[in-house]
Write an enzyme that holds these catalytic residues in place. Structure first.
Site, mmCIF file in Angstrom:
data_model
loop_
_atom_site.group_PDB
_atom_site.id
_atom_site.type_symbol
_atom_site.label_atom_id
_atom_site.label_comp_id
_atom_site.label_asym_id
_atom_site.label_seq_id
_atom_site.Cartn_x
_atom_site.Cartn_y
_atom_site.Cartn_z
ATOM 1 N N GLY A 10 0.824 -1.209 0.000
ATOM 2 C CA GLY A 10 0.000 0.000 0.000
ATOM 3 C C GLY A 10 0.856 1.257 0.000
ATOM 4 N N VAL A 57 -4.883 -10.693 5.768
ATOM 5 C CA VAL A 57 -4.517 -10.794 7.191
ATOM 6 C C VAL A 57 -5.721 -10.920 8.124
ATOM 7 C CG1 VAL A 57 -2.300 -9.618 6.975
ATOM 8 C CG2 VAL A 57 -4.341 -8.273 7.479
ATOM 9 N N LEU A 61 -2.888 -16.141 10.832
ATOM 10 C CA LEU A 61 -1.561 -15.762 10.328
ATOM 11 C C LEU A 61 -0.513 -16.720 10.858
ATOM 12 C CD1 LEU A 61 -1.120 -11.899 10.839
ATOM 13 C CD2 LEU A 61 -0.788 -13.181 8.724
ATOM 14 N N GLY A 102 -2.159 -11.370 17.870
ATOM 15 C CA GLY A 102 -1.903 -12.751 18.304
ATOM 16 C C GLY A 102 -0.535 -13.219 17.830
ATOM 17 N N TYR A 145 -14.688 2.573 8.783
ATOM 18 C CA TYR A 145 -13.241 2.811 8.979
ATOM 19 C C TYR A 145 -12.987 3.314 10.403
ATOM 20 C CZ TYR A 145 -8.545 4.716 7.919
ATOM 21 O OH TYR A 145 -7.203 5.004 7.891
ATOM 22 N N TYR A 159 -4.503 -5.936 24.750
ATOM 23 C CA TYR A 159 -3.342 -6.844 24.690
ATOM 24 C C TYR A 159 -2.185 -6.278 25.508
ATOM 25 C CZ TYR A 159 -4.760 -10.590 21.558
ATOM 26 O OH TYR A 159 -5.349 -11.721 21.039
#
Ligand code: UDP
Length: 309
Positions: A10, A57, A61, A102, A145, A159
């Site tokens: 991108g 993704v 993964l 993860g 978005y 996390y």
């Protein structure tokens, strides 16, 4: 370091991958090409430290070997792309962030999410500092978005807090430069293509709405500094030089030496009226500030678009 970059083909992902390789790091790039392009990364394949996988993704993964950092930059990022790919936009921000987190946890790697000034929505304070919670319409066309990125930030902090993972949240404001698609639909590429073809430059609404535009090399420098600084809370990255869209249309026209007329089109729903980053935190902690002014950045960007229209 060996660094995974999602969205490597991108606009930002390709500049970031090239920058990391130039710093001597190994880069494993992933992209599904829904808005990325192989043209953005063709030159990187010559570098023995670059690996690439065409993959979505939002799925499980698996990346063999060591990883020191996972940089989640995959996402459509233009309002017309959110309309075209609303569900992939939600999925890559939500499910993709979960998968990338993860993976980072498993590898004991630093995780970075490419967040956005869109978390502030149509802001009621200007400039926007990191403590502002925003003004977002969850069910409007941009909600796919904005809310995906807000979820991504929440997930990243969870996390960090629960698994004690080192994380970075870059709130990226409007950025422009080479490797944006001609048909991207955002203001800079639209104005560039229109100006270079001497076609009408389409300003939405009255053109009094503001944005603050950061040249891509400055942004990538900020991202790298943030990656290497131990702060787990969000940090704004952008250029605080705020202009109206009408001013931007005039500057692009001048940079392209164009004869285009400026025409007015309806303002898209929920289009933010103002946007300007407060970059005190990045300046203080990262010793970062944008260096490329708008005239210079637009000149470099015109050269890129000229070779392609
Ligand atoms: N815009 C415009 N003409 C265009 C494309 C965009 O006037 O051809 C306006 C848009 O309405 C918004 C601003 O430019 O006010 C920036 O839009 P962009 O899509 O670049 O990104 P945003 O900041 O809205 O995510």
């Amino acid at each position: 370091m060996r660094i995974l970059v999602t969205g490597a083909a991108g606009f930002l992902g390709s500049h970031l991958s090239r920058y990391l390789l130039n710093k001597g790091h190994s880069v494993a790039g992933i992209d599904n090409f829904i808005t990325g392009s192989i043209d953005n990364i063709n030159d990187l394949f010559k570098n023995g430290k670059f690996e690439f996988l065409k993959y979505d993704v939002t799925n499980y993964l698996h990346v063999p070997g060591r990883l020191d950092a996972v940089l989640h930059f995959a996402s459509p990022a233009s309002p017309i792309d959110y309309l075209k790919y609303p569900i992939p936009t939600l999925k890559v921000g939500a499910l993709g962030t979960h998968k990338a987190l993860g993976l980072a946890k498993d590898k004991k790697a630093i995780f970075m999410i490419a967040s956005t000034s869109e978390v502030y929505g149509d802001p009621l304070v200007n400039p926007q500092h990191e403590k502002y919670w925003g003004n977002v319409n969850p069910v409007g066309p941009r909600g796919v978005y904005d809310e995906a990125k807000r979820f991504a930030e929440a997930m990243t902090m969870a996390y960090h807090r629960y698994h004690r993972m080192p994380v970075r949240i870059a709130r990226i404001f409007n950025t422009y430069g080479p490797n944006m698609r001609l048909e991207d639909g955002r203001a800079v590429p639209n104005f560039m293509v229109q100006a270079l073809k001497n076609k009408p430059i389409t300003v939405y609404g009255t053109g009094e709405q503001t944005r603050s535009l950061c040249y891509v090399s400055d942004l990538i420098d900020g991202i790298y500094r943030l990656l290497n600084y131990d702060i787990n809370e969000p940090v704004n990255l952008g250029n605080p030089h705020e202009i109206t869209l009408l001013e931007l249309a005039g500057l692009v026209k001048a940079a392209a030496k164009s004869r285009s007329k400026i025409v007015f089109k309806p303002l898209p729903e929920d289009d933010p009226k103002v946007r300007r980053p407060d970059i005190t935190l990045a300046k203080t902690l990262l010793k970062w500030r944008p260096k490329v002014d708008l005239e210079e950045g637009l000149r470099k960007t015109v050269a890129y678009f000229k070779s392609r229209v």
